[in-house]
Design a protein around this motif. Structure first.
Motif, short mmCIF file in Angstrom:
data_model
loop_
_atom_site.label_atom_id
_atom_site.label_comp_id
_atom_site.label_asym_id
_atom_site.label_seq_id
_atom_site.Cartn_x
_atom_site.Cartn_y
_atom_site.Cartn_z
N LEU A 90 0.82 -1.22 0.00
CA LEU A 90 0.00 0.00 0.00
C LEU A 90 0.85 1.26 0.00
CD1 LEU A 90 -2.84 -0.98 2.52
CD2 LEU A 90 -2.87 -1.08 0.01
N VAL A 91 1.78 1.35 0.92
CA VAL A 91 2.59 2.57 1.04
C VAL A 91 3.68 2.63 -0.03
CG1 VAL A 91 4.09 3.90 2.57
CG2 VAL A 91 2.14 2.64 3.53
N ALA A 92 4.42 1.53 -0.19
CA ALA A 92 5.58 1.54 -1.09
C ALA A 92 5.23 1.86 -2.54
CB ALA A 92 6.32 0.21 -0.98
N PRO A 93 4.20 1.25 -3.15
CA PRO A 93 3.90 1.60 -4.55
C PRO A 93 3.53 3.07 -4.73
CG PRO A 93 2.77 -0.42 -3.91
CD PRO A 93 3.31 0.19 -2.65
N LEU A 94 2.78 3.62 -3.77
CA LEU A 94 2.42 5.03 -3.88
C LEU A 94 3.64 5.93 -3.76
CD1 LEU A 94 -0.87 5.07 -1.75
CD2 LEU A 94 -0.63 5.08 -4.25
N LEU A 95 4.55 5.57 -2.85
CA LEU A 95 5.77 6.36 -2.71
C LEU A 95 6.63 6.24 -3.97
CD1 LEU A 95 7.72 8.09 -1.09
CD2 LEU A 95 8.59 6.00 -0.02
N ALA A 96 6.73 5.04 -4.52
CA ALA A 96 7.51 4.86 -5.75
C ALA A 96 6.93 5.68 -6.89
CB ALA A 96 7.55 3.38 -6.11
N LEU A 97 5.61 5.68 -7.03
CA LEU A 97 4.96 6.46 -8.08
C LEU A 97 5.22 7.95 -7.90
CD1 LEU A 97 3.10 6.56 -10.54
CD2 LEU A 97 1.15 6.59 -8.97
N ALA A 98 5.12 8.42 -6.64
CA ALA A 98 5.36 9.84 -6.38
C ALA A 98 6.80 10.22 -6.68
CB ALA A 98 5.01 10.15 -4.92
N LEU A 99 7.75 9.38 -6.29
CA LEU A 99 9.15 9.67 -6.56
C LEU A 99 9.42 9.66 -8.06
CD1 LEU A 99 10.96 7.60 -3.79
CD2 LEU A 99 10.61 10.07 -3.86
N ASP A 100 8.81 8.73 -8.78
CA ASP A 100 9.01 8.66 -10.22
C ASP A 100 8.44 9.89 -10.91
OD1 ASP A 100 9.97 6.85 -12.40
OD2 ASP A 100 7.90 7.10 -13.07
N LEU A 101 7.29 10.37 -10.43
CA LEU A 101 6.70 11.59 -10.99
C LEU A 101 7.52 12.82 -10.62
CD1 LEU A 101 2.90 10.97 -10.35
CD2 LEU A 101 4.08 10.94 -12.55
N GLY A 102 8.28 12.71 -9.54
CA GLY A 102 9.04 13.86 -9.07
C GLY A 102 10.21 14.25 -9.94
N GLY A 103 10.61 13.39 -10.86
CA GLY A 103 11.74 13.70 -11.72
C GLY A 103 13.02 13.09 -11.21
N THR A 104 14.08 13.30 -11.97
CA THR A 104 15.35 12.62 -11.70
C THR A 104 15.93 12.98 -10.34
OG1 THR A 104 15.84 12.56 -14.08
CG2 THR A 104 17.69 12.25 -12.56
N VAL A 105 15.99 14.26 -10.03
CA VAL A 105 16.62 14.69 -8.77
C VAL A 105 15.84 14.16 -7.57
CG1 VAL A 105 17.23 16.68 -7.35
CG2 VAL A 105 17.62 16.74 -9.82
N VAL A 106 14.53 14.32 -7.60
CA VAL A 106 13.70 13.84 -6.49
C VAL A 106 13.80 12.33 -6.36
CG1 VAL A 106 11.34 13.65 -5.61
CG2 VAL A 106 12.13 15.80 -6.63
N ARG A 107 13.75 11.63 -7.48
CA ARG A 107 13.80 10.16 -7.44
C ARG A 107 15.13 9.67 -6.88
NH1 ARG A 107 13.08 9.61 -12.28
NH2 ARG A 107 15.21 9.19 -12.95
N ARG A 108 16.22 10.24 -7.33
CA ARG A 108 17.53 9.80 -6.84
C ARG A 108 17.72 10.16 -5.37
NH1 ARG A 108 21.48 11.54 -11.92
NH2 ARG A 108 20.91 9.78 -13.30
N THR A 109 17.29 11.35 -5.01
CA THR A 109 17.39 11.74 -3.60
C THR A 109 16.57 10.82 -2.72
OG1 THR A 109 17.71 14.05 -4.25
CG2 THR A 109 17.06 13.63 -1.97
N GLY A 110 15.37 10.52 -3.17
CA GLY A 110 14.51 9.62 -2.40
C GLY A 110 15.12 8.25 -2.26
N ALA A 111 15.72 7.74 -3.33
CA ALA A 111 16.34 6.41 -3.26
C ALA A 111 17.49 6.39 -2.28
CB ALA A 111 16.82 6.00 -4.66
#
Length: 527
Positions: A90-111
């Motif tokens: 429930l939580v992880a897929p939504l977070l992954a989708l949000a990070l992916d929508l956030g763009g490269t910088v947000v996604r890499r920072t989140g990872a």
């Protein structure tokens, strides 16, 4: 325009040769101990004696299945996975989708932020920090642990859910991210979700540290199957029933592992390196989601964070302690992942059976989600009979091949081979070598934080790694805060963080998961 010459690869016979070490390793450390475990379960094996008594057939199984302890352990093992599974699906897929929508910088920072929860996770240290809640003057979240002391078994799943929120959410999110950029998003996300659930169920069945350390060998209703096996075998000295329970647990884990590998093979799953991520970005969505999850993670990890600087009781930690903790862990990872990598190059890269090559993973499937636990008692008898108890060689993880690494690397080598426009070395070996390094680091961390095998083979504190010292300190708990940072020394954590940042920015952010059949092969033909 002159067409490019076809890309060739080494002969398929080399694939069989690369696979051979993994087969030998699997026979030695997986098949033989499993068969020995079954054999012990059919006899009245003794803990102290080096011989076995008479053959009793299925009597040990009837004892185990006819008693309440085994079934309580099964139910309890499944119960502790409920909250982690909910977090993962429930939580992880939504977070992954949000990070992916956030763009490269947000996604890499989140990872990178999520990776912090993984590299610093130490089950025994987390348990030790939460035991502060047993103190009369304790206040706050960690006082939930008092429910265990007061005989409330349902408190345990809540505690495990709180203690593992960060690492479960982080690992699941990192697994979902590649599925969002592979071209088959819906199918890939569903497949990853199924694999995550299977992994969590397997982890719950064989979990040992949380159950044994948190309940301190408490009532049967608070033992997982992993703790039940060890208690029956080493604490109660009933190796026959213990190995019967281990065999039954191995069958359950084998079924889960087979389901996971069949899902991968039948679904045509593969990993590859994506050239980039296109599309409209929504940075705010990624930032807000990451902030919310990080805040929840910090709150739930606060007992551990607070305990890092609140040690009141020093442990007898020396340089030798850290050497015994990390050197065997690293050596075991180099061997197990190295053997798996060679086999993955053979299966996924060289394709000895053509389009059916992934079926070569099926013989390894019963151990894909099984750790040391199901075969630990049989392997322990080898160490005992060889007189290696308490020695450095005994601390080496008894896994010569990492089956999870074999599966992941095979999927990557397959994806790379299908898209390679260079030779086998440049198109498959070199790109996959980086992932082998990442997995070696991950397996090293897992080995170093293992709370079962070192505890079984290190009877003396002077010969023990950090996890055993911390576990023994909990057994003699006197209300003082212990040094929970001993299992996560700062130099190792900094080195791991640097490696994670580099891997994320240079490699992991490009990984993509694709499902279905691929048409273009390494040599330009169909696969």
């Amino acid at each position: 325009m002159i067409p490019a010459p076809p890309v060739t690869r080494p002969p398929a016979a080399l694939g069989w040769l690369l696979l051979a070490p993994a087969v030998l390793a699997a026979v030695a450390c997986l098949v033989v101990p499993s068969v020995h475990t079954v054999w012990m379960s059919l006899r009245t094996s003794r803990l102290i004696s080096r011989r076995t008594d008479e053959f009793v057939g299925l009597a040990n199984y009837l004892t185990v299945l006819g008693g309440e302890g085994f079934w309580r352990a099964v139910v309890f093992s499944l119960l502790v996975t409920v909250i982690p599974i909910l977090v993962a699906v429930l939580v992880a897929p939504l977070l992954a989708l949000a990070l992916d929508l956030g763009g490269t910088v947000v996604r890499r920072t989140g990872a990178v932020v999520l990776s912090l929860a993984v590299i610093t996770f130490s089950p025994i240290a987390v348990v030790a920090s939460w035991t502060h809640g047993l103190r009369p003057d304790a206040t706050g979240l960690d006082t939930l642990v008092r429910g265990m002391a007061e005989g409330a078994p349902l408190t345990f799943p809540l505690l495990v859910g709180a203690m593992t929120f960060g690492v479960v959410c982080a690992l699941s999110t990192l697994a979902f991210l590649p599925a969002l950029r592979g071209g088959t998003v819906t199918v890939s996300m569903l497949a990853v979700a199924a694999l995550v659930v299977l992994c969590l169920l397997a982890a719950g069945l064989q979990a040992f540290t949380f159950s044994s350390a948190l309940s301190r060998g408490g009532p049967e209703g608070t033992r997982t199957l992993g703790a039940y096996m060890v208690f029956e075998g080493l604490a109660a000295g009933r190796l026959g029933p213990a190995t019967a329970a281990a065999t039954l647990t191995g069958l359950l884990l084998g079924g889960l592992g087979l389901a996971a590998v069949l899902l991968v093979v039948l679904g045509g799953m593969r990993l590859h390196l994506s050239p980039g991520v296109r599309g409209r970005t929504m940075p705010l969505a990624g930032v807000l989601a990451l902030t919310a999850v990080t805040a929840a993670g910090v709150v739930l990890a606060w007992p551990w964070l607070a305990a890092l600087g609140g040690a009141e009781e020093a442990l007898p930690v020396t340089l030798g302690t850290h050497v015994r903790t990390w050197l065997p862990a690293l050596a075991g990872a180099l061997v197990s992942v190295g053997v798996a990598y060679a086999a993955a190059l053979g299966i996924g890269g060289l394709r000895p059976l053509g389009r059916h090559s992934e079926w070569l993973l099926v013989p390894f499937a019963p151990w894909a989600l099984a750790g040391v636990g199901p075969t630990a008692l049989a392997t322990w008898t080898y160490v005992r009979d060889l007189g290696l108890m308490g020695t450095f060689p005994a601390l080496l993880p008894p896994m010569l091949v990492s089956v999870p690494a074999l599966v992941v690397l095979t999927l990557l080598c397959r994806g790379l081979a299908e898209r390679a426009r260079a030779g086998f070395l440049r198109g498959v070996v070199l790109p996959s070598l980086l992932m082998a390094g990442v997995l070696t680091g991950a397996v090293t961390l897992v080995n170093a934080q293992d709370g079962l095998w070192p505890l079984m083979v290190s009877p003396r504190a002077a010969d023990a790694p950090a996890t055993v010292l911390l576990s023994q300190s909990l057994a003699s708990y006197r209300g003082a805060g212990v040094d929970v940072a001993v299992t996560t020394p700062l130099p190792v954590m900094l080195l791991a963080l640097v490696a994670v940042v580099a891997a994320q920015f240079l490699y992991l952010d490009r990984l993509a998961i694709t499902m279905g059949q691929e048409r273009i092969g390494l040599s330009g033909g169909h696969t």
